[in-house]
Design an enzyme around this catalytic site. Structure first.
Site, PDB file in Angstrom:
ATOM      1  N   SER A 243     -47.753 -37.637  13.371  1.00 36.77           N
ATOM      2  CA  SER A 243     -46.888 -38.604  14.058  1.00 36.77           C
ATOM      3  C   SER A 243     -45.707 -37.873  14.676  1.00 36.77           C
ATOM      4  O   SER A 243     -45.585 -36.655  14.559  1.00 36.77           O
ATOM      5  CB  SER A 243     -46.403 -39.659  13.075  1.00 36.77           C
ATOM      6  OG  SER A 243     -45.443 -39.075  12.217  1.00 36.77           O
ATOM      7  N   LYS A 244     -44.848 -38.665  15.304  1.00 35.56           N
ATOM      8  CA  LYS A 244     -43.687 -38.091  15.987  1.00 35.56           C
ATOM      9  C   LYS A 244     -42.814 -37.285  15.043  1.00 35.56           C
ATOM     10  O   LYS A 244     -42.203 -36.296  15.429  1.00 35.56           O
ATOM     11  CB  LYS A 244     -42.841 -39.221  16.578  1.00 35.56           C
ATOM     12  CG  LYS A 244     -43.352 -39.674  17.913  1.00 35.56           C
ATOM     13  CD  LYS A 244     -42.280 -40.438  18.654  1.00 35.56           C
ATOM     14  CE  LYS A 244     -42.869 -40.999  19.934  1.00 35.56           C
ATOM     15  NZ  LYS A 244     -42.546 -42.357  20.190  1.00 35.56           N
TER      16      LYS A 244
END
Ligand code: GLU
Length: 469
Positions: A243-244
């Protein structure tokens, strides 16, 4: 697998335009593209836009732009699923005519109740097939379902996972076309893959559960199966879903950060594929070596540091002529003058070995691209190096530089070192003062290089400004 046994390889990348192209999708696209290029085949792009609520033109444009930037050119124009409903209907008609599909009048609530019942009985939630033998025809609110085999196994050899088997009784009579006339995802994909002559379906292993369902549709249509390859997801460094927060970004963001597309491709291809210990690949290397084998079945972890390292290697290997046009937008964005392209071009080799992105390269060039009057002098470095003694050396050197011929790297080098030796000095008595005078900072490239790049007039202006401080 070798080029001699694979006559016509056709691969496809089939993104759903519900977001920008992320690194997982990009890696799938790279594998598909490489497979096609390695075997001299075709690589096609299909936009899976049947989910009209979540699909957006903006994302299609963004995905296409990212593909172009990465250099993953497709053969032919992109194919849009929303433009192929007539084709899907033709295939539905064929299946209905052959008895491989049937009309179903069950409402969503009824199907949900069947599933609930199965769940309550500890069974897998499934449609119970109640419309299969009713011999229904078309009508409002009716979907079309596959008359799936009732027993047996679906088997396939996956390029990545090897032998895969599913029991047919885990699958129910899936919907092929919804009551609103829209094809289901699995049906549209199969019709597309058949009609586009796809030989190898390479995709993320989040789709592996769809594959036995899709195989049943191939079988009902009497179509030859493609080779399937399900590549494991890319994980974060902590082995959790990427994820980010792991520093993973959309491809367009890497472009803005100043990554080179060839480096991003190189980094991503190694997440799940290897060729011995080789880390750095040119596009040609990848095409030569990527033959669809050596795909790793365990998930690879994304490492932003390594991505930067790979980028730095490509930045170093690129020719200054090639980098110049790619660098200019970053120079502009850094608020630096990009007008003197010859000056920018001369600066590139000086900083190439020090930068890991184009943005960094532009930023590092700052003191060379600015005119003497605009350079900012680092106060600590200035106080330390531009002492009265330091300035006296700068002044003495300035005198020599004014008449030095030719004003080139070699002559400049001799000039500086000649001055140091003739006066019985150590380089460090002169070098730091000259450096701060020229660049405003304590670090930076070779001083003879710097002066040769900016030229005599600019070099003298810098020294004058520093001596006046
Ligand atoms: N459209 C699907 C996705 O974006 C890919 C389907 C496929 O490759 O079969 O995940």
């Amino acid at each position: 697998m070798s080029a001699t046994t694979l006559s016509q390889v056709v691969t496809r990348f089939a993104p759903s335009p519900t977001g920008h192209l992320h690194i997982g999708g990009a890696r799938t696209a790279i594998f598909c593209w490489l497979m096609a290029r390695h075997y001299d085949g075709r690589f096609v792009l299909r936009i899976e836009d049947t989910d009209t609520e979540r699909s957006k033109q903006e994302y299609t444009d963004s995905i296409l732009a990212s593909m172009r930037w990465l250099g993953l050119e497709a053969d032919g124009e992109p194919v849009y699923q929303t433009k192929r409903f007539d084709l899907y209907n033709e295939y539905i008609d064929r299946l209905l005519a052959d008895g491989h599909a049937y009309w179903c009048q069950c409402s969503l609530e009824e199907v949900e109740a069947m599933r609930e019942k199965a769940r309550a009985a500890g069974e897998k939630p499934r449609y119970d097939g109640r419309c299969r033998h009713l011999g229904l025809g078309p009508g409002p609110g009716r979907a079309v379902r596959l008359a799936a085999p009732l027993s047996g196994k679906v088997l396939f050899e996956d390029m990545v996972k090897g032998h895969v088997a599913f029991d047919v009784n885990e699958l129910d009579d899936m919907v092929l076309r919804r009551a609103d006339g829209a094809p289901t995802y699995n049906f549209a994909v199969v019709v597309d893959d058949i009609t586009m002559n796809i030989s190898h379906v390479i995709r993320g292993d989040d789709h592996v559960n769809n594959t036995p369902r899709q195989i049943l549709i191939y079988q009902a249509l009497g179509a030859k199966l493609p080779v399937f390859g399900h590549v494991p997801m890319i994980l974060g460094p902590d082995r959790q879903k990427l994820s980010k927060r792991h520093g993973a970004k959309a491809v367009i963001e890497y472009e803005k950060d100043g990554l080179l597309p060839e480096a991003l491709i190189n980094y991503l291809v190694r997440l799940g594929w290897s060729h011995g210990d080789q880390e750095i690949f040119s596009r040609e290397d990848m095409i030569a070596h990527f033959d669809g084998t050596s795909l790793n079945s365990s998930p690879a972890a994304f490492d932003p540091e390594k991505l930067l390292w790979v980028n730095a290697q490509h930045l170093r290997a690129a020719s200054p002529e090639d980098l110049l046009p790619r660098l200019l937008p970053f120079i502009d964005r850094a608020g630096l003058p990009a007008g003197d392209q010859a000056l920018v071009a001369r600066c590139i080799p000086l900083y190439q070995p020090r930068a890991s992105t184009l943005a960094e390269l532009a930023e590092q060039m700052r003191p060379l691209l600015l005119k003497a009057a605009d350079i900012s002098y680092d106060p600590a470095a200035t106080a330390k190096a531009l002492t009265p003694e330091g300035k006296a050396h700068v002044a003495a050197l300035r005198g020599r530089l004014e008449t030095l011929e030719p004003f080139d790297k070699e002559a400049l080098h001799h000039c500086i070192h000649g001055y140091v030796e003739e006066n019985g000095l150590k380089f460090k008595a002169v070098g730091p003062a000259l450096r701060v005078a020229l660049l405003g900072t304590a670090g930076g490239p070779d001083l003879a290089d710097v002066m040769a790049v900016v030229g005599r007039r600019d070099a003298l202006d810098r020294l004058d400004r520093a001596m006046g401080m």
